[in-house]
Design a protein around this motif. Structure first.
Motif, PDB file in Angstrom:
ATOM      1  N   ILE A 123      -4.381   2.227  -3.291  1.00 45.14           N
ATOM      2  CA  ILE A 123      -4.168   0.813  -3.005  1.00 45.14           C
ATOM      3  C   ILE A 123      -3.469   0.190  -4.198  1.00 45.14           C
ATOM      4  N   LYS A 124      -2.313  -0.411  -3.979  1.00 44.98           N
ATOM      5  CA  LYS A 124      -1.542  -1.004  -5.065  1.00 44.98           C
ATOM      6  C   LYS A 124      -1.264  -2.472  -4.771  1.00 44.98           C
ATOM      7  N   VAL A 125      -1.147  -3.275  -5.806  1.00 45.05           N
ATOM      8  CA  VAL A 125      -0.800  -4.685  -5.743  1.00 45.05           C
ATOM      9  C   VAL A 125      -1.926  -5.513  -5.146  1.00 45.05           C
ATOM     10  N   ALA A 126      -2.347  -5.196  -3.934  1.00 47.95           N
ATOM     11  CA  ALA A 126      -3.437  -5.965  -3.323  1.00 47.95           C
ATOM     12  C   ALA A 126      -4.741  -5.680  -4.050  1.00 47.95           C
ATOM     13  N   ASP A 127      -5.418  -6.741  -4.487  1.00 45.93           N
ATOM     14  CA  ASP A 127      -6.686  -6.615  -5.191  1.00 45.93           C
ATOM     15  C   ASP A 127      -7.819  -6.942  -4.226  1.00 45.93           C
ATOM     16  N   PHE A 128      -8.749  -6.001  -4.050  1.00 46.44           N
ATOM     17  CA  PHE A 128      -9.866  -6.217  -3.146  1.00 46.44           C
ATOM     18  C   PHE A 128     -11.005  -6.924  -3.867  1.00 46.44           C
ATOM     19  N   ASN A 129     -11.539  -7.963  -3.242  1.00 47.84           N
ATOM     20  CA  ASN A 129     -12.700  -8.687  -3.760  1.00 47.84           C
ATOM     21  C   ASN A 129     -13.739  -8.701  -2.653  1.00 47.84           C
ATOM     22  N   ILE A 130     -14.647  -7.752  -2.682  1.00 44.50           N
ATOM     23  CA  ILE A 130     -15.654  -7.626  -1.635  1.00 44.50           C
ATOM     24  C   ILE A 130     -16.974  -8.189  -2.162  1.00 44.50           C
ATOM     25  N   ASN A 131     -17.479  -9.215  -1.503  1.00 45.73           N
ATOM     26  CA  ASN A 131     -18.757  -9.818  -1.857  1.00 45.73           C
ATOM     27  C   ASN A 131     -19.660  -9.775  -0.629  1.00 45.73           C
ATOM     28  N   TYR A 132     -20.836  -9.200  -0.808  1.00 43.00           N
ATOM     29  CA  TYR A 132     -21.754  -9.009   0.308  1.00 43.00           C
ATOM     30  C   TYR A 132     -23.113  -9.534  -0.124  1.00 43.00           C
ATOM     31  N   SER A 133     -23.644 -10.491   0.599  1.00 40.89           N
ATOM     32  CA  SER A 133     -24.891 -11.101   0.144  1.00 40.89           C
ATOM     33  C   SER A 133     -25.722 -11.599   1.321  1.00 40.89           C
ATOM     34  N   PHE A 134     -27.037 -11.708   1.086  1.00 38.02           N
ATOM     35  CA  PHE A 134     -27.873 -12.430   2.038  1.00 38.02           C
ATOM     36  C   PHE A 134     -29.077 -13.007   1.316  1.00 38.02           C
TER      37      PHE A 134
ATOM     38  N   CYS B 110       7.965  -2.424   5.609  1.00 40.60           N
ATOM     39  CA  CYS B 110       9.207  -1.983   4.993  1.00 40.60           C
ATOM     40  C   CYS B 110       8.880  -1.383   3.636  1.00 40.60           C
ATOM     41  N   ILE B 111       9.799  -0.600   3.091  1.00 45.17           N
ATOM     42  CA  ILE B 111       9.567  -0.030   1.768  1.00 45.17           C
ATOM     43  C   ILE B 111       9.867  -1.084   0.721  1.00 45.17           C
ATOM     44  N   SER B 112       9.292  -0.902  -0.487  1.00 49.11           N
ATOM     45  CA  SER B 112       9.371  -1.922  -1.526  1.00 49.11           C
ATOM     46  C   SER B 112      10.814  -2.290  -1.864  1.00 49.11           C
ATOM     47  N   GLY B 113      11.743  -1.330  -1.817  1.00 49.50           N
ATOM     48  CA  GLY B 113      13.128  -1.594  -2.201  1.00 49.50           C
ATOM     49  C   GLY B 113      13.884  -2.483  -1.231  1.00 49.50           C
ATOM     50  N   GLN B 114      13.326  -2.747  -0.042  1.00 46.81           N
ATOM     51  CA  GLN B 114      14.004  -3.578   0.949  1.00 46.81           C
ATOM     52  C   GLN B 114      13.663  -5.052   0.824  1.00 46.81           C
TER      53      GLN B 114
ATOM     54  N   ILE C  79       0.857  -1.182   0.000  1.00 42.11           N
ATOM     55  CA  ILE C  79       0.000   0.000   0.000  1.00 42.11           C
ATOM     56  C   ILE C  79       0.892   1.231   0.000  1.00 42.11           C
ATOM     57  N   ASP C  80       0.750   2.065  -1.045  1.00 39.57           N
ATOM     58  CA  ASP C  80       1.551   3.284  -1.144  1.00 39.57           C
ATOM     59  C   ASP C  80       3.047   3.002  -1.036  1.00 39.57           C
ATOM     60  N   ASP C  81       3.546   2.037  -1.780  1.00 44.26           N
ATOM     61  CA  ASP C  81       4.973   1.689  -1.831  1.00 44.26           C
ATOM     62  C   ASP C  81       5.514   1.146  -0.509  1.00 44.26           C
ATOM     63  N   THR C  82       4.635   0.780   0.402  1.00 46.25           N
ATOM     64  CA  THR C  82       5.046   0.154   1.660  1.00 46.25           C
ATOM     65  C   THR C  82       4.521  -1.271   1.689  1.00 46.25           C
ATOM     66  N   ILE C  83       5.405  -2.214   2.059  1.00 47.15           N
ATOM     67  CA  ILE C  83       5.016  -3.613   2.187  1.00 47.15           C
ATOM     68  C   ILE C  83       4.649  -3.883   3.639  1.00 47.15           C
ATOM     69  N   TYR C  84       3.437  -4.355   3.866  1.00 46.78           N
ATOM     70  CA  TYR C  84       3.007  -4.753   5.203  1.00 46.78           C
ATOM     71  C   TYR C  84       3.005  -6.280   5.261  1.00 46.78           C
ATOM     72  N   GLN C  85       3.605  -6.830   6.317  1.00 44.22           N
ATOM     73  CA  GLN C  85       3.759  -8.279   6.409  1.00 44.22           C
ATOM     74  C   GLN C  85       3.272  -8.785   7.762  1.00 44.22           C
ATOM     75  N   VAL C  86       2.481  -9.854   7.706  1.00 46.28           N
ATOM     76  CA  VAL C  86       2.021 -10.552   8.903  1.00 46.28           C
ATOM     77  C   VAL C  86       2.470 -12.001   8.774  1.00 46.28           C
TER      78      VAL C  86
END
Length: 263
Positions: free
Chosen positions: A241-252, A142-146, A82-89
């Motif tokens: 939002i970059k790289v991560a693709d959101f797939n939101i499905n909402y139903s009932f 971390c930033i993308s270059g790391q 997100i915004d050239d920052t890599i978040y990792q869990v």
């Protein structure tokens, strides 16, 4: 004018495309299965309708889906950019997740056919989804270059910055009413939409059939069976939002109970 409030029992399905930090492969992270958000939940809704000259109808309605999840040990680690920052869990980490979705609709209806006991008309409208996502827990950044070998030298952060996305979704449909006897009415509607652009794809299906009974001059009670599904897929760059693709499905699919006040 009439105000309608009620509740429905919703089944939710939502995911986001992320990257495996070990294998470097993309996969779907499921909010219900992987992050333990509730799949079934009773939720409120609100509708406002204004009728003009009997044939013209203006609509405003709102639905809410706010959920929280607490994952003690994540079964599979992931990275999102997100915004050239890599978040990792990492695998086994504790993670608190918030996914809030609000759907607001503005619409207009016109009665094409009217009889002594029935009306049949068309509707056009615009749905807007407000999506807010937040992750809190054992998160590194971390930033993308790391990045080296799909891994990054992580700096711990307490909370991943929330992202709010709005996606306008136009729709068109049919609406009908039939009076069984004084004070009793069958009613229903069917709405549909599909849109595909360079970085967004969305669809909506809304079908409802029910019966309402007048309690007195101002109040009535209605019970209906509803199929409602809306989905939004966003790729590439959208609202930072970059790289991560959101797939939101909402139903009932299920019963819907409402109380209406006319004035």
């Amino acid at each position: 004018m009439q105000i309608r409030v009620g509740g429905f029992y919703a089944e939710s399905d939502s995911s986001i495309d992320v990257t495996d930090p070990i294998l470097g492969e993309d996969f779907k992270l499921d909010f219900e299965t992987d992050l333990e958000l509730d799949q079934y939940q009773f939720l409120p809704f609100f509708e406002l309708e204004y009728a003009y000259d009997h044939k013209h109808h203006y609509y405003l309605d709102w639905k809410q889906l706010h959920r929280r999840g607490d994952t003690i040990g994540l079964s599979r680690g992931f990275q999102i950019s997100i915004d050239d920052t890599i978040y990792q869990v990492d695998t086994g980490a504790r993670l608190d997740t918030e996914l809030d979705i609000d759907i607001l609709r503005l619409g207009y209806g016109y009665d094409l056919f009217e009889g002594q006991n029935y009306t049949l008309g068309v509707t056009v409208g615009l749905h807007t989804m407000f999506i807010s996502i937040a992750l809190e827990g054992a998160i590194g950044a971390c930033i993308s270059g790391q990045i080296e070998g799909n891994q990054c030298a992580q700096t711990p952060i307490p909370r991943l910055v929330e992202h709010e996305v709005t996606a306008p979704l136009p729709d068109i449909g049919l609406i009908g009413r039939y009076q069984l006897m004084p004070g009793w009415e069958l009613n229903g509607h069917a709405q549909y939409f599909y849109l595909e652009l360079d970085d967004m794809k969305g669809a909506l299906t809304d079908i409802r059939a029910g019966i309402s009974a007048a309690l007195n001059q101002n109040w009535n009670l209605s019970v209906s069976y509803n199929y409602y599904r809306v989905s939004v897929d966003m790729t590439e760059t959208f609202y930072n939002i970059k790289v991560a693709d959101f797939n939101i499905n909402y139903s009932f699919i299920g019963p819907k109970l409402a109380l209406t006040y006319r004035f």
